[in-house]
Design a protein around this motif. Structure first.
Motif, PDB file in Angstrom:
ATOM      1  N   ILE A   1       7.705  -2.733   5.097  1.00  0.00           N
ATOM      2  CA  ILE A   1       8.368  -4.043   5.107  1.00  0.00           C
ATOM      3  C   ILE A   1       9.074  -4.285   3.775  1.00  0.00           C
ATOM      4  N   CYS A   2       8.405  -3.944   2.676  1.00  0.00           N
ATOM      5  CA  CYS A   2       9.013  -4.102   1.345  1.00  0.00           C
ATOM      6  C   CYS A   2      10.257  -3.228   1.217  1.00  0.00           C
ATOM      7  N   ALA A   3      10.182  -1.979   1.690  1.00  0.00           N
ATOM      8  CA  ALA A   3      11.327  -1.067   1.604  1.00  0.00           C
ATOM      9  C   ALA A   3      12.512  -1.590   2.412  1.00  0.00           C
ATOM     10  N   VAL A   4      12.231  -2.138   3.593  1.00  0.00           N
ATOM     11  CA  VAL A   4      13.298  -2.706   4.432  1.00  0.00           C
ATOM     12  C   VAL A   4      13.965  -3.882   3.732  1.00  0.00           C
ATOM     13  N   LEU A   5      13.152  -4.785   3.161  1.00  0.00           N
ATOM     14  CA  LEU A   5      13.704  -5.955   2.467  1.00  0.00           C
ATOM     15  C   LEU A   5      14.497  -5.531   1.232  1.00  0.00           C
ATOM     16  N   ILE A   6      13.981  -4.557   0.484  1.00  0.00           N
ATOM     17  CA  ILE A   6      14.657  -4.087  -0.728  1.00  0.00           C
ATOM     18  C   ILE A   6      16.028  -3.504  -0.395  1.00  0.00           C
ATOM     19  N   PHE A   7      16.156  -2.867   0.762  1.00  0.00           N
ATOM     20  CA  PHE A   7      17.426  -2.250   1.147  1.00  0.00           C
ATOM     21  C   PHE A   7      18.376  -3.247   1.811  1.00  0.00           C
ATOM     22  N   TYR A   8      17.879  -4.011   2.782  1.00  0.00           N
ATOM     23  CA  TYR A   8      18.771  -4.818   3.613  1.00  0.00           C
ATOM     24  C   TYR A   8      19.163  -6.156   2.989  1.00  0.00           C
ATOM     25  N   VAL A   9      18.301  -6.769   2.189  1.00  0.00           N
ATOM     26  CA  VAL A   9      18.654  -8.071   1.595  1.00  0.00           C
ATOM     27  C   VAL A   9      19.861  -7.936   0.656  1.00  0.00           C
ATOM     28  N   PRO A  10      19.859  -6.988  -0.313  1.00  0.00           N
ATOM     29  CA  PRO A  10      21.081  -6.830  -1.131  1.00  0.00           C
ATOM     30  C   PRO A  10      22.295  -6.384  -0.323  1.00  0.00           C
ATOM     31  N   LEU A  11      22.076  -5.542   0.715  1.00  0.00           N
ATOM     32  CA  LEU A  11      23.183  -5.094   1.555  1.00  0.00           C
ATOM     33  C   LEU A  11      23.854  -6.270   2.245  1.00  0.00           C
TER      34      LEU A  11
ATOM     35  N   ILE B   1       8.045   2.214  -7.007  1.00  0.00           N
ATOM     36  CA  ILE B   1       7.026   1.292  -7.532  1.00  0.00           C
ATOM     37  C   ILE B   1       6.161   0.765  -6.395  1.00  0.00           C
ATOM     38  N   VAL B   2       6.808   0.364  -5.293  1.00  0.00           N
ATOM     39  CA  VAL B   2       6.069  -0.167  -4.142  1.00  0.00           C
ATOM     40  C   VAL B   2       5.108   0.886  -3.589  1.00  0.00           C
ATOM     41  N   TYR B   3       5.601   2.101  -3.390  1.00  0.00           N
ATOM     42  CA  TYR B   3       4.757   3.142  -2.789  1.00  0.00           C
ATOM     43  C   TYR B   3       3.726   3.681  -3.770  1.00  0.00           C
ATOM     44  N   ALA B   4       3.994   3.592  -5.075  1.00  0.00           N
ATOM     45  CA  ALA B   4       2.985   3.985  -6.059  1.00  0.00           C
ATOM     46  C   ALA B   4       1.821   3.008  -6.057  1.00  0.00           C
ATOM     47  N   VAL B   5       2.126   1.729  -5.877  1.00  0.00           N
ATOM     48  CA  VAL B   5       1.073   0.708  -5.831  1.00  0.00           C
ATOM     49  C   VAL B   5       0.238   0.849  -4.565  1.00  0.00           C
ATOM     50  N   LYS B   6       0.881   1.163  -3.444  1.00  0.00           N
ATOM     51  CA  LYS B   6       0.195   1.161  -2.150  1.00  0.00           C
ATOM     52  C   LYS B   6      -0.388   2.521  -1.757  1.00  0.00           C
ATOM     53  N   THR B   7       0.025   3.616  -2.439  1.00  0.00           N
ATOM     54  CA  THR B   7      -0.431   4.950  -2.048  1.00  0.00           C
ATOM     55  C   THR B   7      -1.287   5.544  -3.154  1.00  0.00           C
ATOM     56  N   LYS B   8      -2.561   5.777  -2.841  1.00  0.00           N
ATOM     57  CA  LYS B   8      -3.515   6.246  -3.844  1.00  0.00           C
ATOM     58  C   LYS B   8      -3.121   7.590  -4.431  1.00  0.00           C
TER      59      LYS B   8
END
Length: 318
Positions: free
Chosen positions: A247-257, A292-299
């Motif tokens: 969800i974060c990745a989608v928002l990061i890509f589509y909101v600025p687009l 950053i998002v995936y580093a926080v969420k992926t051990k």
């Protein structure tokens, strides 16, 4: 005679623009800009190497994440030469053909990233809807074919765009309004009708990002309905937690687009600074923020980054 005039007045280069109004501060802005590119390339490189080396991450979800990291690295590398050229060396000229090449790769990697986000959405749908058949539905062969389709679609859809631009005459201004070459920005300078370019650009956007965003929206609704049907509150929370990164990745890509598209269409009265900041956010946001998002969420990825920093510290002290 007309052909001779066309070739004579055709620009051999474009002039890029940095951030309007901040020209005197380019020297100081060069350092944080360089740090942004280092974070983008280092972060995505760590994701790729971690997924490659950790056998526990050899599942479709992380294969798609690896594709996303590759697309982000490509997007960052597309803009790196012109951005650093402006802010580090005050070099603003870019040859006409090089500008078209940069525009092509920016649009191609952007389309690839959009396609990968669709594949990741499908991955989450299967994982939540039918977890017991996850491994049999999303096999390595399916993942490879999905990656090939995403790449082929992006390359083929964007391929005509530079040739449609190259046929246009550019007699007047050759000053672009960004630090890199964007399709709308180049088309704006053409001294001829651009309805063919606009029509094909609209078709390409609908076929790629338009259909992709619709599928992601529908898959999100399906996931939400499936999760709400889970009786256990803890089960619902656990299922939703697996979708947070996507969800974060989608928002990061589509909101600025969406922001860039709206500003180009309806924000002509806004300052050039607003246009420049939105375009920079659109192209630099995903490569920097996704790791950053995936580093926080992926051990596994978080552990790899900590190991790299520890090793660097030991080497520096030694």
């Amino acid at each position: 005679m007309a052909d001779n005039n066309h070739s004579y007045f055709q620009h051999s280069y474009f002039v890029l623009t940095g951030i309007p109004g901040l020209e005197q501060k380019y020297y100081w802005m060069a350092f944080p800009l360089g740090a942004i590119y280092v974070i983008a390339l280092f972060g995505n490189g760590v994701i790729i190497s971690t997924i490659k080396s950790e056998s526990s991450l050899h599942i479709p979800m992380y294969y798609f994440l690896c594709m996303l990291a590759l697309a982000d690295m490509g997007l960052a590398l597309c803009t790196l030469p012109s951005m650093l050229g402006i802010f580090w060396f005050n070099y603003k000229s870019i040859p006409f053909d090089a500008c078209l090449v940069q525009m092509y790769f920016i649009r191609t990697f952007s389309a690839i990233e959009s396609g990968v986000l669709v594949a990741m959405a499908f991955d989450r749908v299967v994982a939540i809807w039918n977890p017991l058949r996850y491994g049999t539905i999303l096999t390595n062969g399916v993942v490879c074919r999905a990656g090939a389709v995403i790449l082929t679609r992006a390359v083929c859809v964007v391929f005509p765009v530079p040739f449609l631009i190259k046929r246009l005459p550019f007699y007047c201004s050759n000053i672009l309004s960004h630090s890199f070459c964007l399709h709308q920005d180049i088309m704006r300078l053409a001294y001829a009708s651009t309805w063919v370019n606009s029509l094909y650009g609209l078709i390409a956007v609908i076929f790629t990002k338009g259909s992709d965003s619709l599928f992601i929206l529908l898959s999100s609704v399906f996931i939400l309905r499936t999760v709400m049907a889970i009786a256990s509150g803890e089960g619902r929370l656990k299922a939703l937690n697996t979708c947070v990164s996507h969800i974060c990745a989608v928002l990061i890509f589509y909101v600025p687009l969406i922001g860039v598209s709206v500003i180009h269409r309806f924000g002509k009265h806004l300052s050039p600074l607003t246009h420049a900041l939105m375009a920079n956010t659109y192209l630099l946001g995903p490569p920097v923020l996704n790791p950053i998002v995936y580093a926080v969420k992926t051990k596994g990825i978080r552990k790899k980054i900590i190991q790299i920093f520890v090793q660097t510290k030991i080497t520096a002290e030694g």
